[in-house]
Design a protein around this motif. Sequence first.
Motif, PDB file in Angstrom:
ATOM      1  N   ASP A 130       0.866  -1.085  -0.001  1.00  0.00           N
ATOM      2  CA  ASP A 130      -0.163   0.021   0.068  1.00  0.00           C
ATOM      3  C   ASP A 130       0.759   1.320   0.093  1.00  0.00           C
ATOM      4  N   GLU A 131       2.219   1.159   0.259  1.00  0.00           N
ATOM      5  CA  GLU A 131       3.073   2.331   0.100  1.00  0.00           C
ATOM      6  C   GLU A 131       3.911   2.181  -0.982  1.00  0.00           C
ATOM      7  N   ARG A 132       3.834   1.305  -1.924  1.00  0.00           N
ATOM      8  CA  ARG A 132       4.838   1.020  -3.033  1.00  0.00           C
ATOM      9  C   ARG A 132       4.528   2.177  -4.132  1.00  0.00           C
ATOM     10  N   SER A 133       3.425   2.959  -4.217  1.00  0.00           N
ATOM     11  CA  SER A 133       3.144   3.708  -5.262  1.00  0.00           C
ATOM     12  C   SER A 133       4.124   5.121  -5.222  1.00  0.00           C
ATOM     13  N   ALA A 134       4.615   5.125  -3.989  1.00  0.00           N
ATOM     14  CA  ALA A 134       5.467   6.226  -3.562  1.00  0.00           C
ATOM     15  C   ALA A 134       6.942   6.416  -4.371  1.00  0.00           C
ATOM     16  N   PHE A 135       7.121   4.962  -4.908  1.00  0.00           N
ATOM     17  CA  PHE A 135       8.566   4.734  -5.384  1.00  0.00           C
ATOM     18  C   PHE A 135       8.499   4.762  -7.103  1.00  0.00           C
ATOM     19  N   ASP A 136       7.179   5.043  -7.506  1.00  0.00           N
ATOM     20  CA  ASP A 136       7.136   5.056  -9.044  1.00  0.00           C
ATOM     21  C   ASP A 136       8.107   6.066  -9.675  1.00  0.00           C
ATOM     22  N   GLY A 137       9.014   5.542 -10.588  1.00  0.00           N
ATOM     23  CA  GLY A 137       9.976   6.335 -11.266  1.00  0.00           C
ATOM     24  C   GLY A 137      11.122   6.082 -10.571  1.00  0.00           C
ATOM     25  N   VAL A 138      11.217   5.325  -9.560  1.00  0.00           N
ATOM     26  CA  VAL A 138      12.822   5.333  -8.804  1.00  0.00           C
ATOM     27  C   VAL A 138      13.616   4.275  -9.708  1.00  0.00           C
ATOM     28  N   ASP A 139      14.757   4.383  -9.914  1.00  0.00           N
ATOM     29  CA  ASP A 139      15.579   3.272 -10.535  1.00  0.00           C
ATOM     30  C   ASP A 139      16.660   2.639  -9.625  1.00  0.00           C
ATOM     31  N   PHE A 140      16.164   1.398  -9.295  1.00  0.00           N
ATOM     32  CA  PHE A 140      16.670   0.746  -8.247  1.00  0.00           C
ATOM     33  C   PHE A 140      18.074  -0.064  -8.759  1.00  0.00           C
ATOM     34  N   ASN A 142      20.338  -2.912  -9.860  1.00  0.00           N
ATOM     35  CA  ASN A 142      20.000  -4.247  -9.506  1.00  0.00           C
ATOM     36  C   ASN A 142      19.985  -4.490  -8.109  1.00  0.00           C
ATOM     37  N   GLN A 143      19.446  -3.645  -7.469  1.00  0.00           N
ATOM     38  CA  GLN A 143      19.420  -3.841  -6.196  1.00  0.00           C
ATOM     39  C   GLN A 143      17.839  -4.293  -5.860  1.00  0.00           C
ATOM     40  N   ASP A 144      17.756  -5.134  -4.580  1.00  0.00           N
ATOM     41  CA  ASP A 144      16.487  -5.363  -4.175  1.00  0.00           C
ATOM     42  C   ASP A 144      15.606  -4.262  -3.898  1.00  0.00           C
ATOM     43  N   PRO A 145      14.326  -3.864  -4.447  1.00  0.00           N
ATOM     44  CA  PRO A 145      13.600  -2.901  -4.060  1.00  0.00           C
ATOM     45  C   PRO A 145      13.001  -2.842  -2.519  1.00  0.00           C
ATOM     46  N   ASN A 146      12.847  -4.395  -2.218  1.00  0.00           N
ATOM     47  CA  ASN A 146      12.209  -4.565  -0.911  1.00  0.00           C
ATOM     48  C   ASN A 146      13.137  -3.887   0.458  1.00  0.00           C
ATOM     49  N   PHE A 147      14.427  -3.523   0.014  1.00  0.00           N
ATOM     50  CA  PHE A 147      15.110  -3.081   1.066  1.00  0.00           C
ATOM     51  C   PHE A 147      15.321  -1.493   1.113  1.00  0.00           C
ATOM     52  N   TYR A 148      14.369  -0.991   0.383  1.00  0.00           N
ATOM     53  CA  TYR A 148      14.281   0.498   0.361  1.00  0.00           C
ATOM     54  C   TYR A 148      13.237   1.007   1.072  1.00  0.00           C
ATOM     55  N   ALA A 149      13.634   2.160   1.601  1.00  0.00           N
ATOM     56  CA  ALA A 149      12.645   3.216   2.268  1.00  0.00           C
ATOM     57  C   ALA A 149      12.908   4.539   2.047  1.00  0.00           C
ATOM     58  N   MET A 150      11.681   5.260   2.191  1.00  0.00           N
ATOM     59  CA  MET A 150      11.684   6.729   1.830  1.00  0.00           C
ATOM     60  C   MET A 150      11.195   7.688   2.865  1.00  0.00           C
ATOM     61  N   VAL A 151      12.168   8.718   2.983  1.00  0.00           N
ATOM     62  CA  VAL A 151      11.952   9.325   4.093  1.00  0.00           C
ATOM     63  C   VAL A 151      11.595  10.725   3.453  1.00  0.00           C
ATOM     64  N   ILE A 152      10.119  11.113   3.582  1.00  0.00           N
ATOM     65  CA  ILE A 152       9.638  12.311   3.318  1.00  0.00           C
ATOM     66  C   ILE A 152       9.491  13.532   4.283  1.00  0.00           C
ATOM     67  N   SER A 153      10.465  14.435   3.944  1.00  0.00           N
ATOM     68  CA  SER A 153      10.401  15.569   4.891  1.00  0.00           C
ATOM     69  C   SER A 153       9.193  16.698   4.791  1.00  0.00           C
ATOM     70  N   ASP A 154       8.942  17.340   5.644  1.00  0.00           N
ATOM     71  CA  ASP A 154       7.966  18.452   5.610  1.00  0.00           C
ATOM     72  C   ASP A 154       8.562  19.715   5.089  1.00  0.00           C
ATOM     73  N   VAL A 155       9.599  19.864   4.581  1.00  0.00           N
ATOM     74  CA  VAL A 155      10.473  21.067   4.156  1.00  0.00           C
ATOM     75  C   VAL A 155       9.941  21.188   2.813  1.00  0.00           C
ATOM     76  N   GLY A 156       9.384  22.439   2.778  1.00  0.00           N
ATOM     77  CA  GLY A 156       8.894  22.854   1.192  1.00  0.00           C
ATOM     78  C   GLY A 156       9.980  23.816   0.600  1.00  0.00           C
ATOM     79  N   VAL A 157       9.574  23.803  -0.454  1.00  0.00           N
ATOM     80  CA  VAL A 157      10.786  24.562  -1.570  1.00  0.00           C
ATOM     81  C   VAL A 157       9.924  25.735  -1.419  1.00  0.00           C
ATOM     82  N   ILE A 158      10.360  27.042  -0.757  1.00  0.00           N
ATOM     83  CA  ILE A 158       9.771  28.067  -0.922  1.00  0.00           C
ATOM     84  C   ILE A 158      10.753  29.221  -1.383  1.00  0.00           C
ATOM     85  N   ASN A 159      10.124  30.544  -1.573  1.00  0.00           N
ATOM     86  CA  ASN A 159      10.890  31.523  -2.062  1.00  0.00           C
ATOM     87  C   ASN A 159      12.077  31.118  -2.905  1.00  0.00           C
TER      88      ASN A 159
END
Length: 212
Positions: A130-140, A142-159
């Motif tokens: 149910d969280e896999r869609s966040a990785f759409d477009g990621v080039d893994f 020859n690595q196993d994708p199941n070992f990947y985690a994504m840390v999404i911060s709340d830092v916005g791109v402003i100014n």
Amino acid sequence: MNTWQLPKRTAEDFHYALIGLMPRGFAWFLGKFGNWWKLFMAFAAGFAAVYDMLCNLAREMSPYTTTSLTEWERELGLPKKGLAFDGDGLRKSEIIRIARKMGGCSKDYIKSIAALFGLDVDVVEYWKEDERSAFDGVDFGNQDPNFYAMVISDVGVINLSYARCSGGYSDEDELSCDCNSRLMDFGDSNYEAVLTSVSPAHVKLLFVYGGS
């Protein structure tokens, strides 16, 4: 948090304890200023000194009660990159976090580390369908994708400030053209370095900025 604390003992406590160990009878004069009394008074001073050293050792062995912050930091390899704290209170908090805090490859632990930098993050893992869609477009690769985690911060791109280069640009001078140079890279920031250092070796972290 409760820590192991030895009760306070004085030389007088040890003196009377030693007197109490002696057998009863008229052959053993244990009265004040007798030979046994004076001998055990000398022993008691030594026992009290050793006991005080033991109490101090027990106190310094706990990060909650220690006053030897420099020695603890040396033992734990502190300060960590990007997490250098001023003041004894903050230094002790970091010692307690490293020495006693529950860790591991968990979302809550990653969030607690990010919170030290004032960041509120969301963590998604590829192995959860149910969280896999966040990785759409990621080039893994020859690595196993199941070992990947994504840390999404709340830092916005402003100014945003836009920088534009002058001069012509074509495919043939792509490598030499200044217009193709990177202005800024988030990679290897202190925040990323700390999270990478605490994650298990087999886990690959991807960092995303800009919140949801």
